[in-house]
Design a protein around this motif. Structure first.
Motif, short mmCIF file in Angstrom:
data_model
loop_
_atom_site.label_atom_id
_atom_site.label_comp_id
_atom_site.label_asym_id
_atom_site.label_seq_id
_atom_site.Cartn_x
_atom_site.Cartn_y
_atom_site.Cartn_z
N ALA A 126 -8.49 -2.65 -31.04
CA ALA A 126 -8.99 -3.34 -32.23
C ALA A 126 -7.85 -3.66 -33.19
CB ALA A 126 -10.05 -2.49 -32.91
N GLU A 127 -6.86 -2.80 -33.33
CA GLU A 127 -5.74 -3.04 -34.24
C GLU A 127 -4.80 -4.13 -33.74
OE1 GLU A 127 -3.92 0.73 -34.66
OE2 GLU A 127 -5.46 1.54 -36.01
N ASN A 128 -4.85 -4.46 -32.47
CA ASN A 128 -3.95 -5.47 -31.90
C ASN A 128 -4.67 -6.75 -31.49
OD1 ASN A 128 -1.04 -4.13 -31.39
ND2 ASN A 128 -2.62 -2.57 -31.10
N GLY A 129 -5.82 -7.02 -32.08
CA GLY A 129 -6.50 -8.29 -31.86
C GLY A 129 -7.46 -8.32 -30.69
N TYR A 130 -7.95 -7.18 -30.25
CA TYR A 130 -8.93 -7.14 -29.16
C TYR A 130 -10.17 -6.34 -29.62
CZ TYR A 130 -5.00 -8.64 -26.27
OH TYR A 130 -3.92 -9.33 -25.75
N PRO A 131 -10.98 -6.92 -30.47
CA PRO A 131 -12.16 -6.20 -30.96
C PRO A 131 -13.29 -6.19 -29.92
CG PRO A 131 -12.12 -8.39 -31.90
CD PRO A 131 -10.86 -8.26 -31.07
N ASP A 132 -14.31 -5.40 -30.22
CA ASP A 132 -15.52 -5.32 -29.37
C ASP A 132 -15.21 -4.92 -27.94
OD1 ASP A 132 -16.96 -6.19 -31.61
OD2 ASP A 132 -16.73 -8.30 -31.04
N ALA A 133 -14.24 -4.05 -27.78
CA ALA A 133 -13.88 -3.58 -26.43
C ALA A 133 -14.82 -2.43 -26.04
CB ALA A 133 -12.44 -3.12 -26.38
N ARG B 60 -13.46 -3.36 -20.81
CA ARG B 60 -14.18 -4.63 -20.78
C ARG B 60 -14.03 -5.30 -22.14
NH1 ARG B 60 -20.09 -3.39 -18.57
NH2 ARG B 60 -19.87 -1.63 -20.02
N LEU B 61 -13.49 -6.52 -22.10
CA LEU B 61 -13.19 -7.27 -23.32
C LEU B 61 -13.96 -8.57 -23.33
CD1 LEU B 61 -9.29 -6.84 -23.33
CD2 LEU B 61 -10.97 -5.47 -24.60
N PRO B 62 -14.22 -9.14 -24.51
CA PRO B 62 -14.84 -10.47 -24.58
C PRO B 62 -13.93 -11.52 -23.93
CG PRO B 62 -14.93 -9.34 -26.71
CD PRO B 62 -14.03 -8.53 -25.83
N PRO B 63 -14.45 -12.72 -23.67
CA PRO B 63 -13.63 -13.77 -23.05
C PRO B 63 -12.35 -14.04 -23.85
CG PRO B 63 -15.94 -14.40 -23.05
CD PRO B 63 -15.85 -13.15 -23.86
N GLN B 64 -11.22 -14.17 -23.14
CA GLN B 64 -9.92 -14.40 -23.76
C GLN B 64 -9.34 -15.73 -23.29
OE1 GLN B 64 -8.69 -12.12 -26.01
NE2 GLN B 64 -10.58 -10.91 -25.68
N GLU B 65 -8.50 -16.31 -24.12
CA GLU B 65 -7.87 -17.59 -23.79
C GLU B 65 -6.63 -17.42 -22.93
OE1 GLU B 65 -7.07 -19.59 -27.43
OE2 GLU B 65 -9.21 -19.89 -27.95
N GLN B 66 -6.06 -16.24 -22.87
CA GLN B 66 -4.85 -16.00 -22.10
C GLN B 66 -5.16 -15.95 -20.61
OE1 GLN B 66 -3.33 -12.32 -23.65
NE2 GLN B 66 -2.63 -13.22 -25.57
N SER B 67 -4.13 -16.20 -19.83
CA SER B 67 -4.27 -16.08 -18.38
C SER B 67 -4.26 -14.61 -17.99
CB SER B 67 -3.13 -16.82 -17.67
OG SER B 67 -1.88 -16.24 -18.01
N ALA B 68 -4.57 -14.35 -16.74
CA ALA B 68 -4.66 -12.97 -16.28
C ALA B 68 -3.31 -12.27 -16.35
CB ALA B 68 -5.20 -12.93 -14.86
N ASP B 69 -2.21 -12.96 -15.99
CA ASP B 69 -0.88 -12.33 -16.01
C ASP B 69 -0.44 -12.02 -17.42
OD1 ASP B 69 -0.85 -12.52 -13.26
OD2 ASP B 69 0.23 -14.45 -13.25
#
Length: 383
Positions: free
Chosen positions: A131-138, A152-161
């Motif tokens: 949550a402190e690094n921009g990944y809330p609702d984990a 398990r994280l909500p959908p992200q715009e970054q690629s898998a790598d």
């Protein structure tokens, strides 16, 4: 003048008068005295096998005692309870339609990653770092040990790598580095497929319960059982929609488990209702249902009590992975116990459930034919 028939006293040598013969008392026929207990038992047995008399039972204000057993009038408050059930069902459906469910990542899609640590780690510590690094609702769950976790994280715009490298840096703790074992991105199409399959599973479960109860008991009872199960599902799902709690596959598993538990409790009640309709006579259908619910009350309390202990233990000691599963089961246990009494038993009564529904009728082709033997010689001898 001494009587020669009187016996002689061996000590005094005198004649003693003989005792008058005892008369045999006639047995008492009024139910009093030494035969009171026997007569009361016989009267109780006669009450059980008496012919049906609904009018007499209604005039008596309802049977309170049957064979020295206290009957609890459960159906005395059936109307307020049915109104409460209708309001709960309407509120649940409206909440699901208007507000909707707070679907978890299993239905909406997102990112799933397996992470391992060299030393045990707390779930709350990982959630806070994300949550402190921009990944809330984990959502963080243990995988067997406290060193392996499922993220398990909500959908992200970054690629898998790129996401794997970023998470590897975020999840590294002092003296306890992390390793991303695998990472996968779940699309929304897979989530929609899981959602549709979930609805199909619920529909199939309710349909199979209808067929099972209708085959084993009677269709009126089957309809009451399915409506009770529908009530339980709507209450649990409606409360999750109203409160905005996350609804994921663990909650769905709790709902499916609730269906199995609730139908088991209902089957026990139905089995006793069928037995009492065949065994006890002289009662109205309402009184037979009250009698059946009273006889199964102890079993219901013991079963629900033991399951409540396990559910509460999972709720407070099972961690985040089992919390919402336990909450759904906790609500469902209350709804299922209530519906077994005031829905599964009341609906068949409203449909006209009676003793005739459980009496086995002989088909015309199996009825015995009355044969009259007419012997001409016998008739002539009589004449």
């Amino acid at each position: 003048m001494s009587n020669e028939n009187n016996p002689i006293d061996p000590t005094t040598g005198a004649n003693t008068p003989a005792e008058p013969p005892r008369r045999r008392r006639a047995p008492r026929r009024d139910g009093k005295g030494a035969n009171a207990a026997t007569n009361q038992s016989a009267l109780a047995d006669q009450a059980l096998i008496a012919e049906p008399s609904d009018e007499a039972a209604e005039k008596a204000g309802g049977v309170k005692l049957i064979a020295n057993q206290r009957i609890i009038p459960f159906l005395k408050i059936e109307k307020p309870m049915m109104i409460l059930s209708a309001l709960l069902i309407i509120a649940g459906i409206v909440a699901v339609i208007i507000k909707g469910l707070n679907f978890g990542l299993d239905f909406t899609g997102g990112v799933s990653a397996n992470v391992s640590y060299q030393q045990p780690v707390e779930q709350s510590q990982v959630v806070q770092a994300l949550a402190e690094n921009g990944y809330p609702d984990a959502v963080v769950q243990y995988l067997g040990t406290r060193q392996e976790l499922l993220l398990r994280l909500p959908p992200q715009e970054q690629s898998a790598d790129n996401l794997s490298a970023s998470l590897d840096q975020v999840l590294d703790f002092a003296n306890n580095p992390s390793t991303i074992d695998s990472i996968s991105i779940i699309g929304s199409q897979v989530g929609n497929e899981i959602y549709l399959n979930s609805l199909l599973a619920l529909s199939v479960a309710l349909g199979m319960m209808l067929i099972y109860v209708g085959t084993r008991f009677q269709f009126k009872l089957a309809l009451g059982a399915v409506l009770a199960l529908f009530h339980d599902v709507i209450v649990v799902v409606g409360i999750f929609a109203i409160m905005g709690w996350p609804f994921d596959l663990t909650v769905l598993a709790a709902v499916l488990a609730l269906i199995g538990y609730s139908i088991n409790d209902t089957i026990v009640v139905y089995d006793r209702i069928r037995e009492n309709f065949r065994r006890v006579r002289g009662l109205t259908p309402r009184q037979v249902i009250d009698l059946s619910l009273t006889e199964t009350l102890r079993r219901t309390i013991m079963t629900v009590g033991t399951v409540f202990v396990v559910v509460v233990a999972m709720m407070f000691l099972g961690g985040d992975g089992l919390f919402w599963f336990s909450v759904a089961l906790f609500i469902g246990l209350i709804a299922g116990t209530y519906s077994s009494v005031y829905i599964a038993s009341v609906i068949p009564l409203m449909l006209g459930l009676s003793r005739e529904d459980f009496v086995v009728k002989v088909k015309p082709e199996f009825e015995e034919e009355v044969v009259v033997f007419a012997d001409p010689d016998l008739q002539n001898s009589k004449d």
